[in-house]
Design a protein around this motif. Sequence first.
Motif, PDB file in Angstrom:
ATOM      1  N   MET A  85       0.825  -1.199   0.000  1.00 37.58           N
ATOM      2  CA  MET A  85       0.000   0.000   0.000  1.00 37.58           C
ATOM      3  C   MET A  85       0.856   1.245   0.000  1.00 37.58           C
ATOM      4  O   MET A  85       0.624   2.193  -0.729  1.00 37.58           O
ATOM      5  N   LEU A  86       1.889   1.208   0.835  1.00 37.10           N
ATOM      6  CA  LEU A  86       2.725   2.393   0.930  1.00 37.10           C
ATOM      7  C   LEU A  86       3.466   2.635  -0.367  1.00 37.10           C
ATOM      8  O   LEU A  86       3.611   3.757  -0.826  1.00 37.10           O
ATOM      9  N   ALA A  87       3.921   1.552  -0.973  1.00 37.51           N
ATOM     10  CA  ALA A  87       4.669   1.701  -2.212  1.00 37.51           C
ATOM     11  C   ALA A  87       3.791   2.286  -3.305  1.00 37.51           C
ATOM     12  O   ALA A  87       4.259   2.956  -4.201  1.00 37.51           O
ATOM     13  N   LEU A  88       2.506   2.018  -3.215  1.00 40.86           N
ATOM     14  CA  LEU A  88       1.615   2.449  -4.277  1.00 40.86           C
ATOM     15  C   LEU A  88       1.188   3.881  -4.162  1.00 40.86           C
ATOM     16  O   LEU A  88       0.781   4.489  -5.128  1.00 40.86           O
ATOM     17  N   THR A  89       1.212   4.412  -2.979  1.00 41.41           N
ATOM     18  CA  THR A  89       0.544   5.682  -2.797  1.00 41.41           C
ATOM     19  C   THR A  89       1.447   6.892  -2.633  1.00 41.41           C
ATOM     20  O   THR A  89       0.937   7.965  -2.364  1.00 41.41           O
ATOM     21  N   PRO A  90       2.752   6.771  -2.821  1.00 44.99           N
ATOM     22  CA  PRO A  90       3.551   7.962  -2.534  1.00 44.99           C
ATOM     23  C   PRO A  90       3.188   9.135  -3.422  1.00 44.99           C
ATOM     24  O   PRO A  90       3.414  10.271  -3.061  1.00 44.99           O
ATOM     25  N   VAL A  91       2.615   8.853  -4.599  1.00 43.83           N
ATOM     26  CA  VAL A  91       2.241   9.960  -5.473  1.00 43.83           C
ATOM     27  C   VAL A  91       1.345  10.953  -4.767  1.00 43.83           C
ATOM     28  O   VAL A  91       1.443  12.153  -4.970  1.00 43.83           O
ATOM     29  N   ALA A  92       0.450  10.414  -3.953  1.00 41.17           N
ATOM     30  CA  ALA A  92      -0.473  11.305  -3.276  1.00 41.17           C
ATOM     31  C   ALA A  92       0.287  12.280  -2.393  1.00 41.17           C
ATOM     32  O   ALA A  92      -0.019  13.462  -2.341  1.00 41.17           O
ATOM     33  N   GLY A  93       1.296  11.767  -1.729  1.00 39.46           N
ATOM     34  CA  GLY A  93       2.016  12.613  -0.805  1.00 39.46           C
ATOM     35  C   GLY A  93       3.053  13.479  -1.481  1.00 39.46           C
ATOM     36  O   GLY A  93       3.269  14.624  -1.099  1.00 39.46           O
ATOM     37  N   LEU A 108       3.144  15.080  -4.118  1.00 39.37           N
ATOM     38  CA  LEU A 108       2.671  16.346  -4.659  1.00 39.37           C
ATOM     39  C   LEU A 108       2.619  17.420  -3.602  1.00 39.37           C
ATOM     40  O   LEU A 108       2.868  18.583  -3.850  1.00 39.37           O
ATOM     41  N   ALA A 109       2.245  16.961  -2.420  1.00 42.43           N
ATOM     42  CA  ALA A 109       1.979  17.939  -1.395  1.00 42.43           C
ATOM     43  C   ALA A 109       3.253  18.455  -0.768  1.00 42.43           C
ATOM     44  O   ALA A 109       3.273  19.513  -0.161  1.00 42.43           O
ATOM     45  N   GLY A 110       4.326  17.708  -0.966  1.00 40.11           N
ATOM     46  CA  GLY A 110       5.562  18.027  -0.284  1.00 40.11           C
ATOM     47  C   GLY A 110       5.974  19.474  -0.404  1.00 40.11           C
ATOM     48  O   GLY A 110       6.482  20.073   0.536  1.00 40.11           O
ATOM     49  N   CYS A 111       5.733  20.045  -1.588  1.00 40.94           N
ATOM     50  CA  CYS A 111       6.253  21.383  -1.799  1.00 40.94           C
ATOM     51  C   CYS A 111       5.181  22.441  -1.607  1.00 40.94           C
ATOM     52  O   CYS A 111       5.394  23.610  -1.862  1.00 40.94           O
ATOM     53  N   ALA A 112       4.015  22.013  -1.145  1.00 42.48           N
ATOM     54  CA  ALA A 112       2.906  22.950  -1.221  1.00 42.48           C
ATOM     55  C   ALA A 112       2.867  23.988  -0.124  1.00 42.48           C
ATOM     56  O   ALA A 112       3.102  25.166  -0.349  1.00 42.48           O
TER      57      ALA A 112
END
Lengths: 462, 303
Positions: A18-26, A28-32
Amino acid sequence: MNDRFPPSRPGRRSVLAMLALTPVAGALAGCATGGSRQSPAAAPTGSAQAGNPFGVASDAPLEVVVFDGGYGQEYIKVPLDLYRKKHAAAKITQSATQQIQQSLQPRFVAGNPPDVVNNSGSNAIDYGALVGDKALLSLAPLLTAPSWSDPAVTVGDTLRPGVVQVGTHDGQFVVLNYSYGAYGAWYSTSLFEEKGWTYPQTWDDYLGLCDKMATAGIAPWTYPGQFPYYMFWWLASLIYKAAGPEVIDKINNLAPDAWTDDRAVAALRAFEAIPANGWVLKGSSGLNHTDAQMQFLNGKAGFVPGGSWLENEMGDSVPKGFDMAICRAPSIGKDDVKPFGSLCAKAGEPYVIPRSAANTAGGLEFLRAMLSTEGAENFIAKAGTLSSNRDAKPPKDAKHGLTSIDAALKEAGDNVFGITVDTRDSRLWKDIANLMGRFMNGDIKADQLAKQAQSLTDKARG
Amino acid sequence: MRKTHQRRVIIGFLAAPVLLYTVFVASPYVQAFYIALTDWRGLSAEIGLIGLGNFTELFGDPVFWQALRNNLLLLVTLPIVTIGVGLFLAFMLNAAGGPRSGEIRGVRGAKFYRVVYFFPYVLSIAIIGVLWKNIYNPINGLLNGALRAVGLEEVQPSWLGDERLAFWAVLAVLVWNGIGFYVVLFTAGIKAIPASLLEAAVLDGASRTQVFFRITIPLIWENIRTAAVYLGIAALDAFAVVQIMTGGGPNDSTQVGSFYLYQNAFSYGRFGYASAMGVVLFVVTLALSAFTLRATRKERIEF
């Protein structure tokens, strides 16, 4: 879903999965969030005076970021020198990248962007976003400032037609496009000479010529199926020729009844004969732009879509003795709105000044230096394409294609138009281009292309 | 006394990783949920809340559904094809040669094949994408060249340019890329099967097919399930290959969720919309994982 998934030791693997699949979600937000908005720093200014119209503080540092693309970054040296001569105390930093968006977006968010940005290429920052966020400085003062080369005229007077219009977003002139190019399609004058063909002025002759090409074993057309937007300019040229500037304006402004205008549809229907007759090189749909251009250079195809950059882009791949010229749209019907010779021509290679840059006056001054006749002629020589400065001439030893564009532009006069859908709405641009790919492929007909392009336009307008 | 000391050490060791994890993994997740509710375009630090607008748009976005469909299709096909072929090859390499001098072996030249199969896995994914893009080139590519060489001048598909073929062409590359690793994985499994079991089966007159289905597969079931998990992850991602080979095209026929999300964020400047997509993909993944956890409980075979 298959039923052979994990696990006898439940948990660990699936959690990892699950974790490997979802980093995209996070990611994006990293730089927000987290940085608070900085109000634009007060730009250091000296006082405005003759020879220094923007009041540049001569010791204020200047940072310029150039897009390291097809035109290279060599050409920027001359305007840098011009600026340096006038403001000797300024510390000038110039860098080049192909990753404009990736490298500069965080600096926009943090409020410390460079003073001049060449926001170009496939990784440019989206203009809709820049304009929507009011991140760009108005370049209006540049237009009224005296020209670097001839203080008797203003910078605005030296610009080619359409430069201001193309750079205007939401009523403000915020983007200076430095190059000036023709768009559409290319044909080979050397091949035409060898075969005894002449470039046709009417659509009937055009189809006749295509027939001759096919008989001679040359596919009349090829196109880069991987980047179908290359077809946009040529198809728009046909529409402009037949239907005139109002319809092009409608297309650019995402208006209703733009693509579905009767004359526009008629123009598209005329071109439909090319895919319908099997006159598109087989396999084109799987090619990228350089592949397609190579097929053209190798004499496998008669026409290839593209713009001013093509000749330079292909460089040494252009065979000796192969001369090319830009195509003009033949007459579709008797009552075409525009004459033969009208051309899709537009300023490109965008430069912007971020509103929150530290030295905005210096930025304007640098753009003024770039638009000097000296700077622009150096650009033409180095980049192999024309400049937005109408006074700048191509060098004596200019290549055949560049000379053909220079001549075509002179002949076209005011009958030029630009397509701005790409900067207005990059998503819509891509979606309509996809339709054009299907059109070239024979998957859809002109009527469907028009209808679907219109429905995409309507949806984008919201 | 000793207990508190122990606790101190444990906390000391855990604090740093937990902190790093919170800052770099957990907090961006939480932020993504918030950004999904905004129209943030990625440039200003000012963000406008628009409620569930992004989600409403998302559910009416045909490209997003196309991307999800492709991901699900990959999720079914990629594991089945890769595991199927991988198992077959591993079996041929290790147990299909029949007993020679009393030992179960693979086919002749098995060692050589084992190395060859592993080659693609050593290459970086970027190289694989570029390599196959050239192989698939309809005019100069190796594949159509081979077709011409055997007299099929009329059959010259535009592999990545044809909406009907492009997806399968991409799938083939994903399988080609992964197969070597799974052959090695299954080889390890097969090697761990006691030779006596296989020999006994052969002595009892079992054919190769029977050995494969009745002995080999049940005994390496654990490895197969592991492979399915990894391949499931690869299927729900597939970003790199799609980005390099097709850019989601032609006409979004090879679009996948991860790449469409990237396009929206970095090409169209719609970080809010892209985050909403991330949230939906997160939920979909979570649901799928929960489902498989429940559906695949099975007891273990001891040997």
